[in-house]
Design a protein around this motif. Structure first.
Motif, mmCIF file in Angstrom:
data_model
loop_
_atom_site.group_PDB
_atom_site.id
_atom_site.type_symbol
_atom_site.label_atom_id
_atom_site.label_comp_id
_atom_site.label_asym_id
_atom_site.label_seq_id
_atom_site.Cartn_x
_atom_site.Cartn_y
_atom_site.Cartn_z
ATOM 1 N N SER A 1 -6.429 -1.695 -0.733
ATOM 2 C CA SER A 1 -6.130 -2.988 -0.130
ATOM 3 C C SER A 1 -5.112 -3.654 -1.081
ATOM 4 C CB SER A 1 -7.241 -3.773 -0.567
ATOM 5 O OG SER A 1 -7.302 -5.194 -0.214
ATOM 6 N N SER A 2 -4.380 -4.371 -0.177
ATOM 7 C CA SER A 2 -3.261 -5.361 -0.887
ATOM 8 C C SER A 2 -3.776 -6.513 -1.788
ATOM 9 C CB SER A 2 -2.286 -5.934 0.122
ATOM 10 O OG SER A 2 -3.040 -6.852 0.834
ATOM 11 N N ALA A 3 -5.219 -6.877 -1.755
ATOM 12 C CA ALA A 3 -5.768 -7.971 -2.506
ATOM 13 C C ALA A 3 -5.434 -7.838 -4.034
ATOM 14 C CB ALA A 3 -7.458 -7.905 -2.234
ATOM 15 N N ALA B 1 -3.254 -1.597 -5.858
ATOM 16 C CA ALA B 1 -3.770 -1.806 -4.427
ATOM 17 C C ALA B 1 -3.706 -0.426 -3.697
ATOM 18 C CB ALA B 1 -2.334 -2.682 -3.960
ATOM 19 N N SER C 1 -7.251 0.782 -4.683
ATOM 20 C CA SER C 1 -8.245 0.247 -3.894
ATOM 21 C C SER C 1 -7.890 0.358 -2.254
ATOM 22 C CB SER C 1 -8.381 -1.087 -4.310
ATOM 23 O OG SER C 1 -7.199 -2.054 -3.858
ATOM 24 N N LEU D 1 0.612 -1.047 0.215
ATOM 25 C CA LEU D 1 0.175 -0.131 -0.003
ATOM 26 C C LEU D 1 0.590 1.331 -0.057
ATOM 27 C CD1 LEU D 1 -2.951 -1.005 2.334
ATOM 28 C CD2 LEU D 1 -2.747 -1.003 -0.156
#
Length: 194
Positions: A172-174, A167, A170, A95
């Protein structure tokens, strides 16, 4: 913030690295660097001719650190596929973004040939190192026939850099993890015919 055992030039360089990563070139003032490094104006200008000179030292160190981190994995033990996988799955501050990649998006850095050069050289080194591993794996039948090492290496580097962007966007690291997972599925060792 930095150890008093660290030399003043090293404190200034490390402070500049952190500030460039967080704020970019324009947002990194000499005063902020001095404050973060615990160094006075005289110390800064004793060791560096100005902000640009200090930024070049910081960017060069950031690029070298990226090479060392990637090199430990890409030159480590295992098959070419295992080494590329280790590089892709290494722990990252997703992030926060890639310090080299973030600097390539800084218009002031990119507009200055001297500041841009270490970034370009490092990303080129990374593409070449990954391409060499892909070629080694291809020669050993570990990658699908028809794999073209140069373009695939560029795709790997672009996917990692783009994964950071996704990432961060968003929160998010997803998104990064999904990009890496997709890349790994494309690099899966082909089944050998019976």
């Amino acid at each position: 913030m930095y150890s008093v055992r660290m030399s003043t030039p090293d404190r200034l360089i490390e402070a500049t690295q952190d500030l460039l990563w967080e704020r970019g070139y324009t947002g990194t003032s000499p005063k902020a660097i001095q404050h973060a490094a615990g160094a006075g104006q005289g110390s800064m200008y004793h060791h560096f001719t100005g902000k640009s000179d200090l930024a070049l030292a910081a960017i060069s160190r950031t690029a070298q650190e990226m090479r060392e981190t990637a090199g430990r994995l890409l030159d480590g033990p295992g098959t070419p596929h295992e080494r590329i996988t280790a590089y892709l799955l290494r722990e990252r501050e997703v992030l926060r973004g890639c310090p080299v990649g973030r600097l390539t998006m800084d218009p002031d850095v990119i507009a200055d040939d001297a500041l841009r050069a270490p970034l370009d050289a490092t990303l080129e080194w990374l593409r070449e190192r990954i391409a060499a591993l892909l070629q080694e794996g291809l020669d050993n039948g570990k990658f699908a026939p028809g794999t073209v090492p140069g373009p695939v290496a560029a795709t790997i580097v672009a996917t990692v850099q783009g994964g950071y962007v996704l990432a961060r966007a968003s929160g998010s690291s997803a998104a990064f993890d999904s990009a890496v997972d997709g890349l790994l599925s494309l690099l899966a060792t082909p089944a050998r015919p019976a």
